[in-house]
Design an enzyme around this catalytic site. Structure first.
Site, PDB file in Angstrom:
ATOM      1  N   HIS A 194       2.246  -6.542 -11.755  1.00  0.00           N
ATOM      2  CA  HIS A 194       1.523  -7.600 -12.460  1.00  0.00           C
ATOM      3  C   HIS A 194       1.800  -7.519 -13.955  1.00  0.00           C
ATOM      4  O   HIS A 194       1.989  -6.436 -14.490  1.00  0.00           O
ATOM      5  CB  HIS A 194       0.006  -7.483 -12.221  1.00  0.00           C
ATOM      6  CG  HIS A 194      -0.701  -8.758 -12.498  1.00  0.00           C
ATOM      7  ND1 HIS A 194      -1.203  -9.067 -13.729  1.00  0.00           N
ATOM      8  CD2 HIS A 194      -0.924  -9.835 -11.704  1.00  0.00           C
ATOM      9  CE1 HIS A 194      -1.730 -10.277 -13.681  1.00  0.00           C
ATOM     10  NE2 HIS A 194      -1.569 -10.763 -12.470  1.00  0.00           N
ATOM     11  N   HIS A 219       5.348 -16.071  -9.158  1.00  0.00           N
ATOM     12  CA  HIS A 219       3.938 -16.463  -9.355  1.00  0.00           C
ATOM     13  C   HIS A 219       3.352 -16.695  -7.958  1.00  0.00           C
ATOM     14  O   HIS A 219       3.365 -15.793  -7.130  1.00  0.00           O
ATOM     15  CB  HIS A 219       3.930 -17.701 -10.259  1.00  0.00           C
ATOM     16  CG  HIS A 219       2.598 -18.119 -10.807  1.00  0.00           C
ATOM     17  ND1 HIS A 219       1.445 -17.411 -10.654  1.00  0.00           N
ATOM     18  CD2 HIS A 219       2.246 -19.224 -11.546  1.00  0.00           C
ATOM     19  CE1 HIS A 219       0.440 -18.038 -11.256  1.00  0.00           C
ATOM     20  NE2 HIS A 219       0.898 -19.154 -11.805  1.00  0.00           N
ATOM     21  N   ASP A 242      -1.412 -11.244  -3.905  1.00  0.00           N
ATOM     22  CA  ASP A 242      -0.612 -11.965  -2.914  1.00  0.00           C
ATOM     23  C   ASP A 242      -0.219 -11.132  -1.712  1.00  0.00           C
ATOM     24  O   ASP A 242       0.116 -11.683  -0.666  1.00  0.00           O
ATOM     25  CB  ASP A 242       0.662 -12.511  -3.576  1.00  0.00           C
ATOM     26  CG  ASP A 242       0.335 -13.614  -4.551  1.00  0.00           C
ATOM     27  OD1 ASP A 242      -0.435 -14.505  -4.157  1.00  0.00           O
ATOM     28  OD2 ASP A 242       0.821 -13.572  -5.691  1.00  0.00           O
TER      29      ASP A 242
HETATM   30  C1  COA Z   1       4.486  -9.999 -11.545  1.00  0.00           C
HETATM   31  C2  COA Z   1       5.782  -9.696 -12.292  1.00  0.00           C
HETATM   32  C3  COA Z   1       6.578 -11.010 -12.426  1.00  0.00           C
HETATM   33  C4  COA Z   1       5.456  -9.165 -13.682  1.00  0.00           C
HETATM   34  O1  COA Z   1       6.647  -9.146 -14.355  1.00  0.00           O
HETATM   35  P1  COA Z   1       6.900  -8.507 -15.787  1.00  0.00           P
HETATM   36  O2  COA Z   1       5.653  -8.169 -16.477  1.00  0.00           O
HETATM   37  O3  COA Z   1       7.856  -9.406 -16.470  1.00  0.00           O
HETATM   38  O4  COA Z   1       7.577  -7.131 -15.415  1.00  0.00           O
HETATM   39  P2  COA Z   1       9.112  -6.937 -15.046  1.00  0.00           P
HETATM   40  O5  COA Z   1       9.541  -7.908 -13.997  1.00  0.00           O
HETATM   41  O6  COA Z   1       9.909  -6.913 -16.321  1.00  0.00           O
HETATM   42  O7  COA Z   1       9.038  -5.491 -14.402  1.00  0.00           O
HETATM   43  C5  COA Z   1       9.021  -4.267 -15.165  1.00  0.00           C
HETATM   44  C6  COA Z   1       9.774  -3.219 -14.364  1.00  0.00           C
HETATM   45  O8  COA Z   1       9.112  -2.985 -13.110  1.00  0.00           O
HETATM   46  C7  COA Z   1       9.949  -3.379 -12.037  1.00  0.00           C
HETATM   47  N1  COA Z   1       9.152  -4.184 -11.113  1.00  0.00           N
HETATM   48  C8  COA Z   1       8.111  -4.996 -11.421  1.00  0.00           C
HETATM   49  N2  COA Z   1       7.641  -5.572 -10.320  1.00  0.00           N
HETATM   50  C9  COA Z   1       8.389  -5.117  -9.309  1.00  0.00           C
HETATM   51  C10 COA Z   1       8.385  -5.360  -7.939  1.00  0.00           C
HETATM   52  N3  COA Z   1       7.497  -6.211  -7.400  1.00  0.00           N
HETATM   53  N4  COA Z   1       9.280  -4.730  -7.171  1.00  0.00           N
HETATM   54  C11 COA Z   1      10.177  -3.868  -7.700  1.00  0.00           C
HETATM   55  N5  COA Z   1      10.238  -3.595  -9.009  1.00  0.00           N
HETATM   56  C12 COA Z   1       9.347  -4.220  -9.788  1.00  0.00           C
HETATM   57  C13 COA Z   1      11.036  -4.259 -12.634  1.00  0.00           C
HETATM   58  O9  COA Z   1      12.203  -4.259 -11.885  1.00  0.00           O
HETATM   59  C14 COA Z   1      11.180  -3.661 -13.986  1.00  0.00           C
HETATM   60  O10 COA Z   1      11.965  -2.500 -13.867  1.00  0.00           O
HETATM   61  P3  COA Z   1      13.015  -2.096 -15.028  1.00  0.00           P
HETATM   62  O11 COA Z   1      12.185  -1.871 -16.256  1.00  0.00           O
HETATM   63  O12 COA Z   1      13.678  -0.880 -14.465  1.00  0.00           O
HETATM   64  O13 COA Z   1      13.941  -3.275 -15.180  1.00  0.00           O
HETATM   65  C15 COA Z   1       6.625  -8.655 -11.531  1.00  0.00           C
HETATM   66  O14 COA Z   1       5.853  -7.490 -11.315  1.00  0.00           O
HETATM   67  C16 COA Z   1       7.165  -9.197 -10.235  1.00  0.00           C
HETATM   68  O15 COA Z   1       8.219  -9.847 -10.232  1.00  0.00           O
HETATM   69  N6  COA Z   1       6.440  -8.965  -9.111  1.00  0.00           N
HETATM   70  C17 COA Z   1       6.834  -9.551  -7.856  1.00  0.00           C
HETATM   71  C18 COA Z   1       6.381 -11.006  -7.766  1.00  0.00           C
HETATM   72  C19 COA Z   1       4.907 -11.132  -7.557  1.00  0.00           C
HETATM   73  O16 COA Z   1       4.314 -10.443  -6.740  1.00  0.00           O
HETATM   74  N7  COA Z   1       4.319 -12.101  -8.274  1.00  0.00           N
HETATM   75  C20 COA Z   1       2.908 -12.399  -8.146  1.00  0.00           C
HETATM   76  C21 COA Z   1       2.170 -11.896  -9.338  1.00  0.00           C
HETATM   77  S1  COA Z   1       0.415 -12.037  -9.118  1.00  0.00           S
END
Ligand code: COA
Length: 374
Positions: free
Chosen positions: A259, A220, A310
């Site tokens: 996201h 987050h 971010d």
């Molecule tokens: C924002 C976030 C938590 C959303 O998560 P979510 O909807 O639960 O999506 P997931 O984490 O399940 O990701 C789906 C797929 O994309 C990939 N993915 C998503 N964000 C990624 C990232 N930043 N880097 C690499 N891979 C990513 C995941 O590994 C997953 O791959 P898989 O299906 O092969 O396992 C996620 O994109 C993330 O962790 N981003 C990085 C943290 C971040 O920037 N947070 C601020 C958000 S405003």
């Protein structure tokens, strides 16, 4: 367990109604109280947006002036809060400092009747930067700074305390715009945490303390600090491309990308990226911005993942001389407005938030006395 693959972290599940914000309509948009984020970022000041979120209307001139004056009078910290801030170890994370600061303030100035919620919201908006920078300056320079500066804006107040001088208008306005972009985001994790706490009829400070705890994590708000740690590792776009490719190969997450709700882009990124470029030019930087662009490109080419709010916020803050560990706390100083709006909205039509879970544990077990257990 909430967040497992089956329940999917409540993805796409509507958990209630709100009149505050829309996120990701048609995959990309963001509105606060019906106003497009680009209009707000281009035309409003952060205090105007704070007023819009917390009062459900844009202020007229005299309302805005009165609001700004009022916030200036609420910047001071009680001595007990200063004492607690001085006792918090110098190597604590400032998110923990803010969490404790809000908690102690809630003891010294308890909300009491919910009718005081507007005052508590204004008080926190005004004094969160004071808490943060009081602690920071005390532990870095050994100085007990005067937190009651005369700057009109939250952004000016913040930068003035940090650098001990009034900021340039470019830096003040840039920070102000990032505060606008960070102010509100519908049922994100920290806001939802605040609403869950509010739903028990708990007090305002408790809801904000819980929200700060939720915002702290790298999935987050903590992502802006993690993004900075990443980009500063690379000295050229080529090195960044290779480094990120290797991380993706190892299935590591790249913070500042992806996201839960947006599917095509995060509208806040375009604004942050433009500001990062402007500050990069101002600073004569030849590294950080191009490295950031290279990371953005490789993430899109390889994974079709776009930079979220971010990612470029990290270089924006860095170019203004803000230490990395203060990045996520800045998010708090902004998002307090969205949290406040949601706390008030939740209270206006409250029902306890208590979802169900799908049980996946063992069936009924026979009781085994302690001496007979293996
Ligand atoms: C924002 C976030 C938590 C959303 O998560 P979510 O909807 O639960 O999506 P997931 O984490 O399940 O990701 C789906 C797929 O994309 C990939 N993915 C998503 N964000 C990624 C990232 N930043 N880097 C690499 N891979 C990513 C995941 O590994 C997953 O791959 P898989 O299906 O092969 O396992 C996620 O994109 C993330 O962790 N981003 C990085 C943290 C971040 O920037 N947070 C601020 C958000 S405003």
């Amino acid at each position: 367990m909430a967040g497992n693959k089956k329940t999917g972290g409540l993805a796409g599940v509507s958990a209630g109604e709100t009149a505050i914000c829309t996120v990701g309509k048609e995959g990309a948009g963001l509105t606060y109280r019906g106003y497009d984020i680009y209009d707000l970022a281009d035309n409003a000041g952060f205090e105007e947006v704070a007023y819009l979120l917390m009062h459900d209307k844009l202020p007229n001139r005299s309302e805005l002036d009165a609001f700004i004056t009022r916030l200036k009078t609420l910047r001071g910290l009680p001595d007990q809060v200063k004492q607690v801030l001085e006792m918090i170890p110098a190597d604590s994370h400032p998110m923990d400092v803010l969490r404790s600061g809000v908690s102690i303030l809630g003891n010294i100035e308890p909300e009491g009747d919910f009718k005081n919620q507007g005052h508590v919201a204004d008080r926190l908006l005004a004094c969160l930067p004071s808490m943060l920078l009081y602690w920071h300056c005390f532990h870095t320079d050994g100085k007990r700074i005067d937190v009651e500066t005369d700057d009109d804006s939250v952004s000016g107040h913040f930068l003035d305390m940090l650098h001990d001088k009034a900021p340039s208008e470019l830096h003040r306005k840039t920070l102000d715009t990032t505060l606008i972009l960070y102010a509100e985001h519908e049922f994100n994790a920290s806001t939802f945490a605040a609403r869950v706490i509010t739903g028990t009829l708990s007090d305002f400070h408790s809801a904000v303390v819980g929200a700060i705890g939720a915002l702290r994590g790298p999935l987050h708000g903590g992502a802006n600090e993690a993004a900075m740690e990443l980009i500063k590792k690379y000295s050229s776009p080529e090195e960044a491309t290779d480094g990120v490719l290797a991380m993706l190969e190892r299935k590591e997450k790249i913070m500042g990308f992806g996201h839960r709700v947006y599917t095509t882009s995060d509208p806040r990124n375009a604004v942050n990226k433009k500001m990062s470029k402007a500050l990069s030019d101002e600073a004569g930087d030849t590294q950080l911005y191009v490295v950031s662009e290279a990371v953005e490109k490789v993430m899109w080419d390889e994974k079709k993942l776009f930079a979220n709010a971010d990612f470029f916020a990290a270089s924006v803050y860095h170019f203004m001389g803000i230490p990395t560990y203060l990045f996520t706390p800045i998010f708090v100083c902004s998002r307090i407005t969205g949290w406040a709006a949601h706390i008030m909205e939740q209270r206006a039509d409250n029902r306890l938030i208590r979802p169900a879970a799908d049980y996946i544990g063992p069936g009924l077990q026979a009781w085994v006395p302690i001496d007979e257990r293996g």
